[in-house]
Motif scaffolding. Structure first.
Motif, PDB file in Angstrom:
ATOM      1  N   VAL A  32       6.097 -13.819  54.628  1.00 46.78           N
ATOM      2  CA  VAL A  32       5.474 -13.529  54.887  1.00 46.78           C
ATOM      3  C   VAL A  32       6.475 -14.283  56.211  1.00 46.78           C
ATOM      4  CG1 VAL A  32       3.934 -14.095  56.791  1.00 46.78           C
ATOM      5  CG2 VAL A  32       3.126 -13.271  54.627  1.00 46.78           C
ATOM      6  N   GLN A  64       5.723  -5.617  53.555  1.00 48.02           N
ATOM      7  CA  GLN A  64       5.135  -6.717  54.704  1.00 48.02           C
ATOM      8  C   GLN A  64       6.510  -5.999  55.734  1.00 48.02           C
ATOM      9  OE1 GLN A  64       3.367  -9.090  55.121  1.00 48.02           O
ATOM     10  NE2 GLN A  64       2.016  -9.125  52.854  1.00 48.02           N
ATOM     11  N   ILE A  91      -3.068  -3.499  52.958  1.00 49.02           N
ATOM     12  CA  ILE A  91      -2.307  -5.011  52.880  1.00 49.02           C
ATOM     13  C   ILE A  91      -3.862  -5.620  51.906  1.00 49.02           C
ATOM     14  CG2 ILE A  91      -2.691  -7.661  53.962  1.00 49.02           C
ATOM     15  CD1 ILE A  91      -0.514  -5.709  56.183  1.00 49.02           C
TER      16      ILE A  91
END
Ligand code: ZN
Length: 101
Positions: A32, A64, A91
Motif C-alpha cells: 500500500v 491495490q 479487498i
C-alpha cells in the motif's frame, strides 16, 4: 561449535527459504505504501523482490493498483457505485484469506 549451534543454523536457513503467510501480511501493508511512493529505497527493493517471487502478493498488488486508479479517476468523474462495491468486496476477501492463513 556445539550441537545446539548446528540446530540453530539449520532453522535459520529453513526460515529464509520458505516465507510464510506472516511475511505476506507484512508485505501487503508495505505494498500500500509502495503504491503511494512512501517507502524508502531499501523497502521498495524488498517489495519488488517479494512481488517477483510471490504470485499471491503480485495479485494483491494489482488489486491495490486498480483501487488506486478507480479512486484517482473518481476525483475527475464519479466512479460507478457498483464498481466501487466490487473493489471493496475484493479487498475484504483478500484480507479474510490472509487472516485465515
Ligand atoms: Zn507474498
Amino acid at each position: 561449535m556445539t550441537d545446539q549451534d548446528h540446530a540453530h543454523e539449520a532453522h535459520a536457513h529453513e526460515a529464509g527459504v520458505a516465507p510464510d503467510d506472516q511475511d505476506c501480511a507484512e508485505y501487503l501493508e508495505r505494498i500500500v505504501y509502495f503504491l503511494d511512493n512512501e517507502l524508502d529505497a531499501a523497502d521498495c527493493a524488498a517489495v519488488r523482490v517479494h512481488l517477483d517471487t510471490c504470485n499471491p502478493c503480485l495479485e494483491r498488488y494489482d488489486l491495490q493498483r486498480t483501487v488506486k486508479a478507480v479512486v484517482a479517476r473518481s476525483c475527475a468523474e464519479p466512479a460507478p457505485e457498483a464498481l466501487r462495491e466490487r473493489v471493496r468486496v475484493s479487498i475484504r476477501q483478500v484480507q479474510v484469506r490472509l487472516s485465515e492463513g
